[in-house]
Scaffold this motif. Structure first.
Motif: not given
Length: 565
Positions: A330-335, A311-315, A371-376
């Protein structure tokens, strides 16, 4: 700040989101860069001739037309989405620049820093657009309207940038509310989203890859009769997901603008973090990019192996003097590795090139990605005819974008087949990324009188080569006023030869290849209206006993114009 008021709808209270949007951000970023260089003329890689969009007409043009325009360009009639050819005809003095995501992301750090005085952890959706939860800041500011006004004022004072703020119950509602600078009342997001066109959903997707993949699907929805977000949201979500896959489900979720229950899991998924020490401390973005690349590859590999979407990437980065820097994207996908690397590199450039024009007081000692807010990750079946070349196409597109950012918009050109009568007129070089070419017929398959029959030659020579087409006695053939050959082809000789007074090749020294088959000629008489006079030529296809079939053209003499394979 206007507040959109409608009839209240029953339902549980939803979390509120605030979106901060800077219109024409690519041009605004260029303005900030020009101001920074005027203040610090000795900045490394500074361009003393950088155009200032505040005083000159400037447009940032990408593959789909004008992306952003300066105020002078807007006053001249330049609009978003306008084709480059049209924009230049309206404003001849227009300065055209390609998009540069590095510059846009680096400059946006100034805006993000201004937000932190009011928002605890704003998230970068993409350069020019940020999101944050509105609950806590609203209570602290005394209401949503005071919060929106305070954000506009803080960004104007600290970043010298004008922005628009929108607040709503959902991501799509907040983003589109920011486009109008309004506050949508709780529970009214579906009604607010209903009249928006389907293309508005593209503004709610954080990655360029997602927007590129969504456009064909939105076009499919349009062909099926869907015109607005209300039309899409009214369809059963399970049917959309079953027919159009995860992307269709995502677009339906955004169009509905309602809060949906999070998927239940057997166990919570912990955040995935990768860390690297920077020894010696890093003070330059290009040096830190090497460590960022390695961390991005490691994180992307772990996400892919475990089948997780982010969901989000923290740097996060630590400075030598003990200061800590952090920013969320914000990413909301498998980057992909490239998407992760770009965002980390952009963030490091924003920090090291200067937040509000000032770099950190000391070098960076460590770098961490979380990597935050992980989901399958939901699997999606690609088209069988597209799957093998997807990665190669992405690499080629990325390489073209980088080259275009160096040589300017329209600097990369690709060949396109267009309507015409001969191979040379049917091939036209157009700027890379152009989706269509304006032609007189408007249809590339329309019949052209006198056009060569299909198939087209595989090789068109850069410069026609002189040839001799003779009959069995060695006399060179011609084309009469009726467009017919004045004899039967017998031999084809490549290159110049010596002719006698009767037009016969001297001694048959260059008799060449025997002509077995021939078709044509196809005469072309055009340009009779031009001041320099008409252009008359005739095309002839020949097959010889040696070599591939060839296309000859009679224009004063015979020339070899193209080759069939």
């Amino acid at each position: 700040m206007r507040r959109l008021q409608q009839n209240q709808c029953p339902g549980p209270p939803a979390s509120r989101l605030v979106a901060i949007w800077v219109p024409d951000w690519p041009v605004v970023a260029l303005t900030l860069e020009a101001r920074r260089q005027r203040r610090h003329p000795r900045t490394r890689n500074a361009d003393p001739h950088l155009t200032d969009p505040a005083t000159e007409p400037v447009a940032v043009v990408g593959a789909r037309g004008v992306l952003a325009a300066s105020a002078p360009a807007r006053s001249a009639g330049i609009t978003t989405g306008m084709r480059l050819r049209t924009a230049r005809s309206i404003c001849p003095g227009l300065t055209v620049l390609p998009p540069q995501e590095e510059r846009e992301a680096r400059a946006f750090e100034t805006v993000m820093e201004a937000m932190t005085s009011l928002l605890a952890d704003p998230v970068v959706v993409r350069p020019g657009l940020a999101l944050s939860a509105a609950g806590g800041p609203t209570r602290w500011a005394g209401g949503e309207e005071p919060l929106a006004a305070a954000l506009v004022e803080a960004i104007a004072q600290e970043a010298d940038v004008e922005c628009q703020v929108g607040i709503a119950d959902s991501l799509s509602g907040a983003v589109l509310a920011a486009r109008q600078g309004i506050i949508v009342e709780p529970g009214q997001s579906p009604d607010f989203l209903a009249p928006w066109p389907l293309d508005a959903l593209l503004a709610c997707l954080p990655l360029r890859r997602l927007r590129r993949d969504a456009r064909p699907l939105l076009e499919t929805f349009t062909r099926l009769g869907l015109r607005t977000l209300e039309d899409l949201a009214s369809l059963p979500r399970k049917d959309i997901a079953a027919r159009f896959g995860p992307l269709g489900d995502r677009l339906h979720h955004l169009a509905a603008g309602t809060c949906h229950e999070a998927p239940t899991m057997t166990r919570p998924i912990q955040d995935i973090a990768v860390t690297s020490a920077l020894d010696p401390p890093v003070e330059r973005a290009d040096t830190a990019a090497f460590a960022a690349r390695h961390l991005a590859e490691t994180l992307a590999a772990r996400l892919l192996s475990e089948g997780l979407a982010v969901g989000r990437l923290s740097v996060e980065a630590g400075c030598e003097d003990g200061a800590e820097l952090a920013r969320t994207w914000m990413l909301e996908t498998t980057p992909t590795t490239t998407e992760l690397t770009d965002r980390v590199r952009w963030q490091l450039e924003g920090w090291l090139s200067g937040r509000s024009g000032r770099p950190p007081s000391s070098g960076l000692t460590h770098l961490s990605l979380t990597a935050l807010e992980l989901s399958p990750a939901t699997a999606a079946q690609a088209g069988l005819w597209q799957a093998p070349g997807q990665q190669a196409d992405a690499r080629a597109r990325r390489a073209a974008e980088r080259v275009e950012s160096l040589i300017g918009a329209g600097g990369i050109q690709v060949p396109r087949i267009v309507p015409g009568r001969d191979p040379r007129s049917r091939v036209r070089l157009v700027p890379w990324g152009e989706e269509r070419v304006d032609e007189p017929t408007g249809n590339g398959s329309a019949p052209w009188s006198g056009a060569l029959p299909e198939l087209s030659p595989s090789i068109v020579l850069t410069r026609p080569v002189p040839v001799h087409l003779t009959d069995a006695r060695g006399r060179e053939l011609g084309v009469d006023i009726h467009g017919q050959l004045d004899g039967v082809p017998g031999f084809l000789a490549i290159g110049d030869g010596v002719h006698d007074a009767d037009g016969v090749v001297d001694g048959g020294a260059v008799r060449g290849e025997s002509v077995l088959l021939w078709a044509g000629p196809w005469p072309v008489d055009e340009g009779w209206w031009a001041p320099q006079g008409p252009s008359r030529r005739a095309y002839l296809q020949v097959v010889t006993d040696i070599g591939p079939p060839r296309l000859l053209v009679r224009s004063g003499r015979w020339w070899l114009d193209a080759v069939y394979s």
